[in-house]
Scaffold this motif. Structure first.
Motif, mmCIF file in Angstrom:
data_model
loop_
_atom_site.group_PDB
_atom_site.id
_atom_site.type_symbol
_atom_site.label_atom_id
_atom_site.label_comp_id
_atom_site.label_asym_id
_atom_site.label_seq_id
_atom_site.Cartn_x
_atom_site.Cartn_y
_atom_site.Cartn_z
ATOM 1 N N LYS A 4 5.533 7.583 -9.072
ATOM 2 C CA LYS A 4 5.184 7.229 -7.726
ATOM 3 C C LYS A 4 5.187 5.936 -7.351
ATOM 4 C CE LYS A 4 2.752 11.791 -7.104
ATOM 5 N NZ LYS A 4 1.758 12.394 -6.518
ATOM 6 N N LYS A 5 5.404 5.784 -5.937
ATOM 7 C CA LYS A 5 5.348 4.190 -5.407
ATOM 8 C C LYS A 5 3.663 3.913 -5.340
ATOM 9 C CE LYS A 5 7.436 4.383 -1.630
ATOM 10 N NZ LYS A 5 7.989 3.899 -0.193
ATOM 11 N N SER A 6 3.371 2.759 -5.522
ATOM 12 C CA SER A 6 1.938 2.422 -5.362
ATOM 13 C C SER A 6 1.632 2.224 -3.767
ATOM 14 C CB SER A 6 1.435 1.299 -6.316
ATOM 15 O OG SER A 6 1.759 0.197 -5.614
ATOM 16 N N LEU A 7 0.577 2.458 -3.369
ATOM 17 C CA LEU A 7 -0.094 2.114 -1.817
ATOM 18 C C LEU A 7 -1.489 1.827 -1.799
ATOM 19 C CD1 LEU A 7 1.023 2.967 0.879
ATOM 20 C CD2 LEU A 7 -0.218 5.013 0.941
ATOM 21 N N PRO A 51 -0.026 13.840 3.714
ATOM 22 C CA PRO A 51 1.409 14.503 3.414
ATOM 23 C C PRO A 51 2.530 13.727 3.455
ATOM 24 C CG PRO A 51 0.038 15.954 4.422
ATOM 25 C CD PRO A 51 -0.912 14.765 4.711
ATOM 26 N N TRP A 52 2.539 12.891 4.245
ATOM 27 C CA TRP A 52 3.665 11.895 4.325
ATOM 28 C C TRP A 52 3.735 10.826 3.221
ATOM 29 C CZ3 TRP A 52 6.953 12.583 8.316
ATOM 30 C CH2 TRP A 52 6.406 13.429 9.245
ATOM 31 N N TYR A 53 2.715 10.879 2.290
ATOM 32 C CA TYR A 53 2.735 9.771 1.317
ATOM 33 C C TYR A 53 2.570 10.635 -0.175
ATOM 34 C CZ TYR A 53 2.231 6.715 5.363
ATOM 35 O OH TYR A 53 2.415 5.974 6.431
ATOM 36 N N GLU A 54 3.274 11.790 0.077
ATOM 37 C CA GLU A 54 3.339 12.754 -1.298
ATOM 38 C C GLU A 54 3.781 11.771 -2.483
ATOM 39 O OE1 GLU A 54 5.116 16.296 -0.130
ATOM 40 O OE2 GLU A 54 3.118 17.121 -0.168
ATOM 41 N N ASP A 55 4.898 11.010 -2.403
ATOM 42 C CA ASP A 55 5.401 10.219 -3.439
ATOM 43 C C ASP A 55 4.652 9.001 -3.602
ATOM 44 O OD1 ASP A 55 5.835 9.082 -0.952
ATOM 45 O OD2 ASP A 55 7.861 8.293 -1.318
ATOM 46 N N CYS A 56 3.402 8.836 -3.236
ATOM 47 C CA CYS A 56 2.796 7.446 -3.275
ATOM 48 C C CYS A 56 1.464 7.947 -4.180
ATOM 49 C CB CYS A 56 2.383 6.876 -2.055
ATOM 50 S SG CYS A 56 3.757 6.258 -1.185
ATOM 51 N N ARG A 57 0.903 6.645 -4.918
ATOM 52 C CA ARG A 57 -0.370 6.985 -5.606
ATOM 53 C C ARG A 57 -1.015 5.730 -5.048
ATOM 54 N NH1 ARG A 57 -0.132 8.740 -11.215
ATOM 55 N NH2 ARG A 57 -0.118 10.532 -9.762
ATOM 56 N N VAL A 58 -2.360 6.046 -4.578
ATOM 57 C CA VAL A 58 -3.005 5.115 -4.035
ATOM 58 C C VAL A 58 -4.041 4.251 -5.169
ATOM 59 C CG1 VAL A 58 -5.065 4.765 -2.572
ATOM 60 C CG2 VAL A 58 -3.556 6.411 -1.938
ATOM 61 N N GLU A 59 -3.489 3.061 -5.163
ATOM 62 C CA GLU A 59 -4.154 2.223 -6.328
ATOM 63 C C GLU A 59 -5.264 1.494 -5.899
ATOM 64 O OE1 GLU A 59 -2.853 1.994 -9.459
ATOM 65 O OE2 GLU A 59 -0.969 2.891 -9.155
ATOM 66 N N THR A 60 -5.518 1.301 -4.413
ATOM 67 C CA THR A 60 -6.732 0.438 -3.959
ATOM 68 C C THR A 60 -7.084 1.011 -2.528
ATOM 69 O OG1 THR A 60 -5.737 -1.060 -2.817
ATOM 70 C CG2 THR A 60 -6.028 -1.619 -5.070
ATOM 71 N N TYR A 290 0.844 -1.230 2.445
ATOM 72 C CA TYR A 290 -0.274 -0.659 2.853
ATOM 73 C C TYR A 290 -0.311 0.191 3.907
ATOM 74 C CZ TYR A 290 -0.523 -4.911 5.641
ATOM 75 O OH TYR A 290 -0.347 -6.073 6.402
ATOM 76 N N LEU A 291 -1.253 1.146 3.935
ATOM 77 C CA LEU A 291 -1.414 2.027 5.056
ATOM 78 C C LEU A 291 -2.874 1.713 5.672
ATOM 79 C CD1 LEU A 291 -0.299 4.331 6.832
ATOM 80 C CD2 LEU A 291 -1.557 6.040 4.982
ATOM 81 N N GLY A 292 -2.946 1.493 6.826
ATOM 82 C CA GLY A 292 -4.221 1.144 7.537
ATOM 83 C C GLY A 292 -4.486 2.574 8.322
ATOM 84 N N GLY A 296 -7.088 0.497 15.191
ATOM 85 C CA GLY A 296 -6.418 -0.551 15.445
ATOM 86 C C GLY A 296 -6.020 -1.124 13.868
ATOM 87 N N ALA A 297 -5.927 -0.497 12.765
ATOM 88 C CA ALA A 297 -5.548 -0.577 11.444
ATOM 89 C C ALA A 297 -4.185 -0.944 11.469
ATOM 90 C CB ALA A 297 -5.996 0.055 10.543
ATOM 91 N N SER A 298 -3.801 -1.989 10.740
ATOM 92 C CA SER A 298 -2.602 -2.629 10.339
ATOM 93 C C SER A 298 -1.838 -1.723 9.313
ATOM 94 C CB SER A 298 -2.292 -3.872 10.315
ATOM 95 O OG SER A 298 -2.828 -4.548 11.561
ATOM 96 N N SER A 299 -0.735 -1.603 9.040
ATOM 97 C CA SER A 299 0.120 -1.082 8.089
ATOM 98 C C SER A 299 1.397 -1.665 7.803
ATOM 99 C CB SER A 299 0.477 0.559 8.471
ATOM 100 O OG SER A 299 -0.815 1.261 8.672
ATOM 101 N N TYR A 300 1.798 -1.781 6.649
ATOM 102 C CA TYR A 300 3.140 -2.171 6.086
ATOM 103 C C TYR A 300 3.547 -1.038 5.313
ATOM 104 C CZ TYR A 300 6.629 -5.206 3.987
ATOM 105 O OH TYR A 300 7.882 -5.843 3.481
ATOM 106 N N VAL A 301 4.357 -0.237 5.725
ATOM 107 C CA VAL A 301 4.909 0.898 4.797
ATOM 108 C C VAL A 301 6.269 1.006 4.868
ATOM 109 C CG1 VAL A 301 4.599 3.051 4.470
ATOM 110 C CG2 VAL A 301 2.851 2.186 5.302
ATOM 111 N N ASN A 302 7.064 1.229 3.845
ATOM 112 C CA ASN A 302 8.609 1.323 4.123
ATOM 113 C C ASN A 302 9.358 0.400 4.765
ATOM 114 O OD1 ASN A 302 8.446 3.768 2.437
ATOM 115 N ND2 ASN A 302 7.923 4.868 4.491
ATOM 116 N N GLY A 303 8.829 -0.841 4.501
ATOM 117 C CA GLY A 303 9.525 -1.886 5.235
ATOM 118 C C GLY A 303 9.249 -2.257 6.601
ATOM 119 N N ARG A 304 8.216 -1.431 7.068
ATOM 120 C CA ARG A 304 8.067 -1.213 8.601
ATOM 121 C C ARG A 304 6.501 -1.812 8.894
ATOM 122 N NH1 ARG A 304 11.634 2.367 7.902
ATOM 123 N NH2 ARG A 304 13.026 2.956 9.545
#
Lengths: 417, 604
Positions: A4-7, A51-60, A290-292, A296-304
């Motif tokens: 799993k990818k880390s998130l 559900p959109w992040y099923e392939d991810c494991r939340v590390e923090t 990271y997923l916000g 108003g939270a900011s995200s950087y996911v899948n290069g976006r």
């Protein structure tokens, strides 16, 4: 080994008891009913995002604000339940909550621990009550002491304390005093940064519009009696900003006192005892995704990169069972390779160890010198960067003029190819 | 329109101090004579260029021919030659005047006679023109036409009690001006059968027709096929077309004959061949002598023009070439500066001319320019007997080789209300002026006469004059000649390196003050670097002033978490953007605007 990818998750609680005069975060005072409605909506967002992040494991996880500790502690329990239900959270994940010492923490802290939170970040800023008042903080140093003791008693073994230097009117001696008092308590982690004047804050309106620079102006005195005091102390009583040199002396003092006390300065404004660096924040500087969540939270996911809706009414209207998520994320910016390289450099260089040439190659498939050779050479010659072994890091002087150094890593369009 | 007799032609111009309503009156005359309907009129038809419209001044002479049916029932041809309205273009004005037989003098009913009013009247009288006054702007609340009429009679000695009192703006009484033109301006003379003798008073480059020569036929006639010769430049060509000037258009006709004003085209490629003031004659049947008064226009003010982006050098050259097609008085030649790279040393008639060219290059050709301090031509006499005409301070020989130097001197007339006489005298003293005398025009106004070095007035003198007289002073000058002077080259060193583009020639007595102000100004303009930067002014290797740009300001230690990254990027981009418009001198980066800002040292 799973694949799993880390998130990282950032969860935003935009409420506070009173806006601090320097604060430009998305935060405001709101009545209880609104806060509860927001938390309901926040859980909906969490449940429909997972559900959109099923392939991810939340590390923090970082629950920030505003003032998350303003809420009834049960809200945090519900929040954490939703997160764990919706996301796959790693065993031993670092889970932080921000708390304000002025929000009666003693009853709340055990609830946080029970909810799985294992790191507490206390916003102190200063040990001088005059200075706290000047910043518009709602607590005293004594409130903080009480909160800190409660946290230890409740069982928090990883505590951060936020501090702020260069508060208008602050003396070097007073700052030293703050540092010493905090060191005495032996928190695991200390964040210490300078006051920044932001437009749109009370400080910004007062100091910027009176012609003083961004926290840097020589103490030549703001014009008293002009500007917008937001009904607080009469403006004539607002002290002058600190000069550039005083501000810098405070920074040098911070470094030396904290290092002496066994804190490792691992980033420009972050210090930790061994084993207690903040994994969540390191993620920001090393390009982790990271997923916000929340207003108003900011995200950087899948290069976006994207940012959530920042208007509370609009946010509350979203229907996450339908197209809520789409509506939530406004404009989505796909990071170009050029931008990724730039950020790798200008964020990574904030870390004391700097950036690793090997990591650059791994990330981009080219050697860092083939992109930044000239810049690195120039900045090294100027004494702003140092290369030891495979690492490239800012020197002390490089930190002093970091905006100049970091801006050199912005590339002309097309030059990365 | 054929066979209009000479007695029914009126060739005239309108002269006035700037802003007294010359162009407006011209518009009304064109309108009243019915060449255009009111609907077709744009304000101020004669001012063609955008810049002219914006600045409200006339740069190139404009000419229009209209038809007027007078009270006596006869049709008259009016050739109205609009003259440039600035002291920079004095020679062009004088040639335009030479093409006329009379002049309408416009005087503002509130302001009365100003320095340029006088200068223009004297010039018109020098050209034997019949001048009659018109008092304009009588619709203004502050208008006092009777006082102004008296002033005209007293000061200039022109009959003014019956001068038409008009408002060119509203059109009031303009008919009286038209009648006066018929009555008071003489018809042209000149023998139609004599050999061709025509005065060039302007020319224009047209991409299809080549150079269009604006001329006044003094003697003889010219038509398609006439083989012509410019007597001063020697250029020869066969006439392709002749015609006269509609409003904003050229109207071909059969021939131009003595007494008329019109244009000639002859497939001439270069305006340099058709110098203003030259005489056109028939190559086969030449006249005996050219018309008097021709002189080659020479540049008075020089400066370096450099493209901000050095890759734009060829574009700048193309643009200058194109402008030169239309402006024979624009001079340029390539030069190189260590600081600014490749550029051009350009010569202009005056500072306004310089500004206009600069503005046109930037606006019409989209070029970003760096301009060096304007200077004049100095005569350098070397010990070995050699004499140099110096236009670029960098070329000044070593002081040990120089015997002495001369600088150009102008005689200036400044008209000012008496309360400001003291302030203006102080200004002239500061600028090394030599007082020649003062005349009282009337109780409240005086005409100050000074001799001033040209290099003291070429940049901010006019602004200083205006600010010290609250806008009331007016100013006119004439080149008088050269005078020996104690001149030195002031060098500016940035971080111990001489910046050639900032050097200039200055009088020894002002060197210290200028050097000090330059250093102060540069200190404001040069951003902080990683190291301290000394800024020094030096004369002959000796440092006379110094300032220091402190080392780079230290950045606030900001946090930078997830939500801050985009902001951080913007901040860094801004930081980097600031460096784009910089010039690298040694290891110091100097913003382009620093080169220009030192021109304006007299900010008070």
């Amino acid at each position: 080994m799973d694949h799993k990818k880390s998130l990282e998750l950032y969860i935003h609680i935009p409420f506070c008891a009173q806006k601090c005069l320097y604060c430009d975060f998305l935060s405001f005072e709101a009545e209880k009913r609104l806060q509860v409605e927001y938390m309901d909506q926040l859980r909906s967002e969490i449940l429909s995002s997972g559900p959109w992040y099923e392939d991810c494991r939340v590390e923090t996880i970082f629950i920030g604000g505003g003032t998350p500790s303003l809420l009834e502690p049960e809200q945090i329990t519900l929040l954490m339940q939703a997160v764990k239900k919706s996301f796959s959270v790693a065993e031993g994940a670092e889970i932080t909550i921000e708390a304000n010492p002025g929000t009666r923490l003693s009853k709340k802290l055990p609830v946080y621990l029970a909810a799985g939170i294992n790191r507490l970040s206390l916003g102190l800023q200063s040990a001088n009550n005059e200075e706290l008042k000047r910043l518009g903080r709602i607590h005293t140093f004594e409130d903080f002491l009480k909160g800190f003791q409660s946290a230890r008693m409740a069982g928090f073994t990883n505590i951060n304390v936020d501090l702020m230097s260069a508060i208008p009117g602050q003396s070097l001696e007073s700052w030293k005093n703050t540092l010493k008092k905090v060191i005495m308590l032996k928190p695991e982690h200390i964040s210490a940064y300078s006051l920044i004047l932001e437009e749109g804050t009370a400080f910004g309106r007062h100091y910027l519009e009176n012609g003083q620079g961004n926290g840097q102006a020589a103490a030549q005195g703001a014009d008293p009696g002009q500007g917008d005091g937001a009904g607080l102390d009469p403006l004539s009583q607002w002290p002058d900003l600190l000069g550039e040199e005083e501000e810098r002396q405070m920074y040098y003092l911070t470094r030396s006192l904290l290092e002496e006390a066994g804190y490792h300065s691992y980033e420009i404004s972050n210090y930790a005892r061994s084993g207690f660096t903040c994994r969540h924040n390191i993620g920001y500087w090393t390009g982790k995704e990271y997923l916000g969540i929340g207003l108003g939270a900011s995200s950087y996911v899948n290069g976006r990169r994207f940012c959530n809706e920042s208007d509370l009414d609009q946010y509350q209207k979203l229907d996450f069972s339908l197209d809520g998520l789409e509506q939530l994320h406004g404009e989505i910016h796909v990071q170009s390779r050029k931008e990724q390289m730039e950020e790798f450099m200008f964020l990574g260089l904030r870390m004391t160890e700097g950036i690793s040439a090997a990591a650059f190659t791994r990330e981009f498939g080219v050697h860092v010198d083939s992109i930044y050779g000239d810049v690195l050479r120039k900045l090294t010659e100027e004494g702003l960067l140092v290369r030891n072994g495979r690492y490239i890091a800012l020197t002390q002087w490089g930190i002093d003029v970091s905006n100049y150094v970091l801006s050199e890593f912005l590339l002309e369009t097309g030059s990365e190819d | 329109m054929a066979n209009i007799e000479q007695k029914n032609i009126r060739n005239f111009c309108i002269i006035a101090h700037v802003d007294h309503g010359k162009s407006t009156l011209a518009d009304r005359i064109i309108e009243k004579t019915g060449l255009l309907t009111q609907r077709e009129m744009q304000d101020q038809i004669l001012d063609n260029m955008d810049i002219e419209r914006e600045r409200g001044i006339t740069i190139k002479a404009q000419t229009v021919r209209t038809v007027y049916t007078a009270a006596d029932g006869q049709e008259y041809i009016f050739n109205l030659i609009d003259t440039p309205g600035h002291v920079d273009f004095n020679y062009e004005v004088s040639r335009s005047l030479a093409a006329c037989d009379g002049a309408v003098l416009v005087v503002d009913a509130a302001q009365g006679i100003e320095a340029q009013t006088l200068a223009n009247v004297y010039m018109a009288l020098d050209h034997d023109l019949d001048v009659f006054p018109v008092i304009n702007k009588i619709d203004l609340p502050s208008a006092d036409p009777e006082r102004v009429a008296e002033e005209i009679e007293d000061v200039i000695g022109l009959e003014a009690h019956d001068a038409p009192r008009i408002s060119a703006k509203t059109g009031l009484n303009v008919d009286a001006v038209l009648e006066a033109i018929v009555q008071k301006i003489p018809a042209p003379k000149g023998e139609k059968e004599a050999p061709l003798k025509a005065l060039i008073f302007d020319s224009l480059y047209d991409p299809y027709k080549g150079v269009i020569i604006f001329c006044r036929i003094k003697e003889g006639r010219v038509e398609k096929g006439t083989s012509i010769r410019m007597m001063a430049t020697g250029a020869e060509a066969d006439v392709v077309e002749v015609g006269y000037f509609g409003a904003g258009q050229f109207i071909p006709c059969e021939e131009l004959s003595a007494g008329t004003v019109g244009y000639i085209t002859a497939s001439i490629k270069n305006v340099k061949d058709t110098q203003v003031g030259d005489t056109v004659t028939d190559r086969m049947n030449p006249c005996d002598a050219p018309l008097p008064g021709y002189k080659k226009v020479t540049s008075m003010v020089y400066c370096g023009l450099y493209p901000a982006d050095s890759a734009k050098y060829p574009d700048l050259r193309d643009a200058l070439e194109k402008l030169q097609l239309n402006d024979a008085s624009l001079f340029f030649e390539p030069e190189t500066s260590l600081a600014l790279g490749f550029g051009f040393r350009c010569g202009f008639l005056g500072l306004l001319h310089l500004e206009i060219i600069q503005e046109r290059l930037e606006r019409e050709y989209n070029l970003d320019l760096v301009t060096t301090a304007p200077g004049v031509i100095y005569h350098v006499f070397k010990k070995n007997g050699e004499r140099i005409e110096l236009t670029n301070p960098s070329n000044l020989p070593d002081p040990s080789e120089i015997d002495y130097m001369e600088e150009p001197i102008v005689s200036a007339e400044i008209m000012v209300t008496t309360e400001f006489v003291g302030a203006i005298m102080t200004l002239c003293q500061e600028r090394r002026g030599v007082y020649l005398g003062m005349e009282y025009m009337e109780e409240t106004r005086a005409l100050l006469k000074y001799e001033l070095p040209l290099n003291e007035i070429i940049y901010d003198f006019f602004d200083a004059l205006k600010s010290r007289s609250r806008g009331y002073a007016s100013f006119d000058y004439d080149l008088k000649g050269y005078q020996r002077s104690e001149l030195v080259k002031l060098d500016i060193l940035v971080n111990k390196e001489e910046v050639d583009a900032l050097s200039f020639i200055v009088h020894a007595a002002s060197a210290y003050e200028r050097g000090r102000r330059m250093c102060e100004k540069l200190k404001e303009e040069i951003p902080r670097h990683l190291f301290e930067i000394p800024i020094q002014a030096a004369v002959g290797g000796k440092i006379i002033a110094r300032e220091t740009v402190k080392a780079m300001r230290k950045d606030v230690l900001a946090k930078c978490y997830g939500g801050d990254i985009s902001r951080k990027r913007k901040l860094l981009e801004k930081q980097k953007e600031g460096k784009k418009r910089m010039r690298q001198i040694g290891n110091v980066e100097i913003p382009q605007k620093a080169f220009m800002s030192v021109l304006k040292l007299d900010d008070e």
